[in-house]
Design an enzyme around this catalytic site. Structure first.
Site, mmCIF file in Angstrom:
data_model
loop_
_atom_site.group_PDB
_atom_site.id
_atom_site.type_symbol
_atom_site.label_atom_id
_atom_site.label_comp_id
_atom_site.label_asym_id
_atom_site.label_seq_id
_atom_site.Cartn_x
_atom_site.Cartn_y
_atom_site.Cartn_z
ATOM 1 N N TYR A 14 -24.001 55.088 -13.280
ATOM 2 C CA TYR A 14 -24.879 53.957 -12.975
ATOM 3 C C TYR A 14 -26.155 54.072 -13.791
ATOM 4 O O TYR A 14 -26.714 55.170 -13.910
ATOM 5 C CB TYR A 14 -25.224 53.922 -11.473
ATOM 6 C CG TYR A 14 -24.470 52.824 -10.766
ATOM 7 C CD1 TYR A 14 -24.592 51.506 -11.178
ATOM 8 C CD2 TYR A 14 -23.612 53.103 -9.709
ATOM 9 C CE1 TYR A 14 -23.882 50.498 -10.557
ATOM 10 C CE2 TYR A 14 -22.897 52.099 -9.076
ATOM 11 C CZ TYR A 14 -23.038 50.792 -9.508
ATOM 12 O OH TYR A 14 -22.339 49.783 -8.908
ATOM 13 N N GLU A 69 -28.794 51.143 -13.977
ATOM 14 C CA GLU A 69 -29.590 49.910 -13.920
ATOM 15 C C GLU A 69 -30.924 50.092 -14.634
ATOM 16 O O GLU A 69 -31.595 51.125 -14.450
ATOM 17 C CB GLU A 69 -29.890 49.521 -12.465
ATOM 18 C CG GLU A 69 -28.900 48.535 -11.913
ATOM 19 C CD GLU A 69 -28.018 49.149 -10.870
ATOM 20 O OE1 GLU A 69 -27.703 50.357 -11.031
ATOM 21 O OE2 GLU A 69 -27.671 48.450 -9.910
ATOM 22 N N ASP A 80 -24.106 29.778 -29.557
ATOM 23 C CA ASP A 80 -23.074 30.634 -28.957
ATOM 24 C C ASP A 80 -22.038 30.889 -30.051
ATOM 25 O O ASP A 80 -21.182 30.048 -30.326
ATOM 26 C CB ASP A 80 -22.458 29.897 -27.760
ATOM 27 C CG ASP A 80 -21.312 30.690 -27.122
ATOM 28 O OD1 ASP A 80 -20.846 31.660 -27.750
ATOM 29 O OD2 ASP A 80 -20.891 30.321 -26.018
ATOM 30 N N THR A 84 -19.770 36.900 -27.566
ATOM 31 C CA THR A 84 -18.909 37.943 -27.024
ATOM 32 C C THR A 84 -18.708 38.955 -28.139
ATOM 33 O O THR A 84 -19.034 38.700 -29.300
ATOM 34 C CB THR A 84 -17.535 37.386 -26.595
ATOM 35 O OG1 THR A 84 -16.981 36.646 -27.674
ATOM 36 C CG2 THR A 84 -17.648 36.504 -25.369
ATOM 37 N N LYS A 137 -14.003 38.969 -29.990
ATOM 38 C CA LYS A 137 -13.211 37.986 -30.746
ATOM 39 C C LYS A 137 -13.186 38.422 -32.214
ATOM 40 O O LYS A 137 -12.687 39.505 -32.492
ATOM 41 C CB LYS A 137 -13.784 36.587 -30.506
ATOM 42 C CG LYS A 137 -13.687 36.181 -29.017
ATOM 43 C CD LYS A 137 -14.107 34.753 -28.779
ATOM 44 C CE LYS A 137 -13.889 34.327 -27.347
ATOM 45 N NZ LYS A 137 -15.064 34.546 -26.476
ATOM 46 N N ARG A 196 -14.019 43.815 -24.827
ATOM 47 C CA ARG A 196 -14.551 42.681 -24.065
ATOM 48 C C ARG A 196 -15.989 43.005 -23.694
ATOM 49 O O ARG A 196 -16.269 44.098 -23.192
ATOM 50 C CB ARG A 196 -13.729 42.468 -22.786
ATOM 51 C CG ARG A 196 -12.460 41.849 -23.118
ATOM 52 C CD ARG A 196 -11.530 41.495 -22.031
ATOM 53 N NE ARG A 196 -10.444 40.930 -22.774
ATOM 54 C CZ ARG A 196 -10.436 39.679 -23.257
ATOM 55 N NH1 ARG A 196 -11.384 38.840 -22.949
ATOM 56 N NH2 ARG A 196 -9.458 39.264 -23.996
HETATM 57 N N1 DSN Z 1 -11.621 31.909 -23.394
HETATM 58 C C1 DSN Z 1 -12.310 31.841 -24.648
HETATM 59 C C2 DSN Z 1 -11.466 31.242 -25.707
HETATM 60 O O1 DSN Z 1 -10.266 31.419 -25.655
HETATM 61 O O2 DSN Z 1 -11.974 30.591 -26.600
HETATM 62 C C3 DSN Z 1 -13.615 31.192 -24.525
HETATM 63 O O3 DSN Z 1 -14.346 31.839 -23.550
#
Ligand code: DSN
Length: 434
Positions: free
Chosen positions: A51, A53, A196, A222, A225, A231
């Site tokens: 932990y 925080e 974003d 994120t 990707k 993730r």
């Molecule tokens: N779920 C994602 C996507 O597939 O683009 C977006 O958050």
């Protein structure tokens, strides 16, 4: 200590099955990727036990010297890679990151604008049932019927609506974002511009898509990707150094780092996921290597080759092609819906997702299109010639979507191709030593 296969053979078997599915199939969902063994190792690490925080040097728990090293490395790498003065690497994922951006920049009931989900936007950009559409006054913009962002129409709508925050970013937009124009549009009403870049972050750091740094006030992304990490998510911005857990003297662009940090913790989250932070740090180190640029450009080359081959086979692509990692095919002329196409391709060993197209007359659960992407295939080493072969299989599968024999035959050919691009050689969840 028992290994996973001894302690929980059911989970070990399910993971093994997933490993085999990923190995033997063509993963073409554009928001997915294949992480390195180093990222997997950091993710499955003791960081999960702790932990912490707070932020490095200012924690609510003892014993955080090692975690501070990890989080500082992740923050410094993110700052250097993207060229910003502040990085928060704690958001659990993309939706919480966008929630933190809203929490930092807006008051409940303030107006935000975002691209409509069914035109390629994201749930958290103001969709009516999402927090962003419930706690804020959300106005949605759409693309033109042919799928392009219409910057003039957007500028006009922004002037009329006067939002306090303008979200720009997408889950199904195959073209480049023009950040300078978007900054001008947002500044015309003094709105915060939030970029974003979840889908395109890897392209941005690899130089295959323009960077929003210097144009957007806040950047959310994120990490799993095109960036090819675990993730997770990050929020990037510039401004006076953050004073974690303190209220900023005022809410303004100058104090964005403090506003963002305070929104993430204690605003929205508790303890950071330290195993995830460690894996993000590893992914950021990998993204700084020269090979990453080659990979980012190859993603786009592959997407363009796939687009060309599909177009030659009579597929209608939204906007007529792609400049990034994804394609959106409108299947209306193929007499098949997105859901049936997704199922048929799945049987053929090709994983895609059904997706709405602009002005879609069908419902989101059975829309007119499919969304395709090249990041996982590119990571595996596939090139333009492989994309042309894959386009042929997709065409055949869609023409023969009710013919199990044809789909099974394609599946065998897919396996022959994927065998040439081994995934995690030697990894098994069923063996004692992995
Ligand atoms: N779920 C994602 C996507 O597939 O683009 C977006 O958050």
């Amino acid at each position: 200590m028992h290994t996973l296969s001894k302690t929980d053979p059911e989970i070990a078997q399910a993971l093994e099955n997933e490993l085999v599915r990923e190995r033997e199939g063509l993963e073409m969902i554009p928001s997915e990727n294949v992480v390195s063994r180093a990222v997997l190792e950091a993710l499955g690490s003791v960081g999960t036990n702790k932990y912490s925080e707070g932020f490095p040097g200012k924690r609510y728990y003892g014993g955080n010297a090692c975690i501070d090293v990890i989080e500082n490395l992740a923050r410094e790498r993110a700052k250097t890679l993207f060229g910003v003065t502040h990085a928060n690497v704690q958001p659990y994922s993309g939706s919480p990151a966008n929630m933190a951006a809203c929490f930092a920049l807006l008051e409940p009931g303030d107006k935000l604008m975002g691209l409509n989900l069914t035109y390629g936007g994201h749930l958290t950009h103001g969709w009516k049932v999402n927090f962003s559409g419930v706690y804020y006054q959300a106005v949605q913009y759409v693309t033109s019927p042919d799928g392009w962002i219409d910057y003039d129409a957007l500028a006009k709508q922004v002037l009329e609506e006067k939002p306090k925050l303008l979200f720009v970013g997408a889950t199904a937009y195959p073209r480049i974002f023009e950040w300078e124009k978007l900054q001008t549009i947002a500044r015309s009403v003094d709105a915060y511009l939030v970029a974003d870049i979840a889908h395109i972050a890897g392209l941005v750091v690899g130089g295959a898509h323009p960077s929003p740094v210097g144009f957007a006030d806040v950047i959310t992304t994120t990490t799993h990707k095109t960036l090819r990490g675990p993730r997770g998510a990050m929020i990037l911005c510039n401004g006076e150094p953050s004073e974690p857990m303190k209220a900023p003297p005022e809410k303004s662009r100058k104090y964005l780092p403090t506003m963002i940090d305070r929104a993430v913790f204690p605003g929205l989250q508790g303890g950071p996921h330290n195993h995830q932070t460690a894996a993000i740090a590893v992914a950021l180190k990998e993204a700084a290597a020269p090979e990453f640029k080659t990979y980012a450009h190859q993603i786009v080359k592959n997407a363009k080759a796939l687009a060309e081959a599909l177009t030659e086979r009579g597929f209608n692509l939204v906007t007529g092609g792609t400049d990034n990692h994804l394609l959106l095919a409108d299947l209306t002329n193929k007499s098949i819906g997105g859901a049936d196409a997704e199922r048929a391709l799945d049987k053929a060993g090709i994983t895609v997702n059904k997706n709405t197209v602009p002005n879609d007359p069908r419902k989101p659960y059975d829309p007119s299109g499919i969304r395709l992407g090249t990041p996982p295939l590119t990571t595996r080493g596939m090139k333009e010639e492989d994309m042309r072969v894959i386009a042929g299989w997709m065409d055949e599968a869609i023409k023969n979507w009710k013919n199990e024999e044809v789909l099974t035959h394609i599946r065998h050919q897919v396996k022959e191709l994927t065998d040439r691009f081994p995934l995690y050689p030697g990894l098994s969840y069923l063996s004692a030593n992995r």
